[in-house]
Each structure stands twice: as C-alpha cells, then as structure tokens.
Design a protein around this motif. Structure first.
Motif, short mmCIF file in Angstrom:
data_model
loop_
_atom_site.label_atom_id
_atom_site.label_comp_id
_atom_site.label_asym_id
_atom_site.label_seq_id
_atom_site.Cartn_x
_atom_site.Cartn_y
_atom_site.Cartn_z
N LYS A 89 9.48 0.34 -1.46
CA LYS A 89 9.81 1.76 -1.33
C LYS A 89 8.56 2.64 -1.37
N LYS A 90 7.56 2.23 -2.16
CA LYS A 90 6.33 3.01 -2.27
C LYS A 90 5.15 2.06 -2.44
N GLN A 106 -0.68 7.79 -2.22
CA GLN A 106 0.60 7.16 -1.93
C GLN A 106 0.64 6.79 -0.47
N LEU A 107 0.85 5.50 -0.20
CA LEU A 107 0.88 4.96 1.15
C LEU A 107 2.32 4.74 1.59
N SER A 108 2.49 4.33 2.82
CA SER A 108 3.82 4.04 3.33
C SER A 108 4.37 2.78 2.66
N PRO A 109 5.69 2.63 2.59
CA PRO A 109 6.28 1.41 2.04
C PRO A 109 5.75 0.17 2.75
#
Length: 216
Positions: A89-90, A106-109
């Motif tokens: 999810k994260k 914070q990156l893409s899932p």
C-alpha cells in the motif's frame, strides 16, 4: 508543470526553499510526497501530491523508527544510514541527516527502488540551505549528479542539446557508456561547442542527469 507530474496537494503552511527542493525530488523520483523532519518529529517543510497531514504523520513515525534502529543493540541495525521499505500500500525511503533530522519520501506502492541521483541532489541542496554537513552516504559519493534539461533527436533518446544559461546548447554525442548504471538507464558521453566533455544519463523515468559542472 508537465502532464507526467502529479497534482500538488493544497498546502497548510507557507512554502520555503526546502519545499522547492522536496518538490523537485518528488518529480524526479516520481514520489507521492517528501518531508524534511526534525528529531522531535516536527515537519520543517514538505511537498508532493499527498495530503499534508498524512506526510507529516508518516515523517514523525519514521523518525521514531529510525531512532530505534540506530540505537539498536544489533550490529545489523546500529548506525542505520538509510531505509528503503517496499509495501503493498505504501513504500518509503528515509535518509537520516545531522542532529536527528531526516528526509522521508513516500513512494508508490510496491516501489523497490528510488533514483539515487535525485535523492543525492536533493540532500545536497537541503543540507546547503540548512547549513548541515552532508551525511556519510553522500560524503562517499564522488559523483555529483545534477538534473538537467535535454533535447533529444526526433524519434530517439539520443541527446542533441542541453539547456545552459537560459538557452539550448548543441551537443555532439561521442559514444555511450554502461558502467555504474542501473537497469533502464542509458549513458552518453557528449561534447559541448566549447570542447568540454560531459557525461549524461537518462534514467528509466525519463529524467536526465550530468555529473559535470555546467553553468545553468
């Protein structure tokens, strides 16, 4: 702002020079959000498409986890220099700075990597702006990559010009190189009209970098 960039979230505080650096990092690394946070978990500034509350909470939580890891008795975690966590999810990348400060991205899932060139450029800019010394990971990095704008030949990824001092400057491609590149990266050695030679790398996300000091 190009179509590939994410929409910027509505801010809840005035933007600073830190925010500008973090926004460039988000664009270069295709990140959802990024924050500069202090040792107490307070966000100094942030940027990205994520809700400000969410990135601030995430940054505060990661500072706590980072402190626990760096003080752990286990040699495996003690003195942790960076964290890259892949989640369904994260996903996150965390880079500790001096005096308990850190950069939380914070990156893409499912993201399993982050552009080191983009991160290192952002960390250098943040540390210069804040008057911090560089973290050990950057002190060991002798390749000072910086993002540049490149014009390519029609229908190809071969560079033809670089944006320098407010205008396009022609490039003569001398060849390609692969040493030190990640999967999906393409490296070129090129010559400017002045005779100076530069290394150029096109990362898989389409951003270009050079490790040569060129006046912009």
């Amino acid at each position: 702002m190009t179509a590939r960039r994410r929409r910027i979230a509505v801010r809840d505080q005035r933007a600073s020079e830190f925010s500008a650096v973090l926004l460039r990092l988000c664009d270069a690394a295709s990140a959802i959000g990024a924050a500069l946070v202090d040792a107490e978990g307070e966000t100094v500034d942030y940027a990205g498409a994520i809700d400000p509350f969410d990135i601030k909470v995430a940054a505060a939580e990661w500072v706590i986890i980072l402190a626990m890891l760096r003080e752990a008795k286990s040699v495996l975690f003690r003195g942790t220099e960076e964290i890259l966590l892949r989640g369904t999810k994260k996903s996150f990348f965390i880079q500790p700075l001096v005096d308990g400060y850190a950069v939380v991205v914070q990156l893409s899932p499912h993201a399993f990597s982050v552009s080191r060139r983009a991160v290192h450029e952002a960390i250098r800019d943040l540390c210069r702006e804040a008057g911090f010394s560089l973290p050990p990971t950057l002190l060991r990095d002798r390749e000072l990559w910086r993002r540049v704008d490149i014009r390519t030949e029609a229908g190809a990824r071969r560079p033809s010009a670089i944006w320098v001092a407010g205008g396009w400057t022609a490039l003569e491609v001398l060849g390609r190189f692969t040493q030190g590149l990640d999967r999906g990266d393409v490296g070129f050695r090129a010559r400017l009209p002045t005779g100076a030679e530069v290394n150029l790398v096109r990362e898989r996300l389409g951003r270009w970098y050079t490790d040569t000091d060129i006046a912009h």
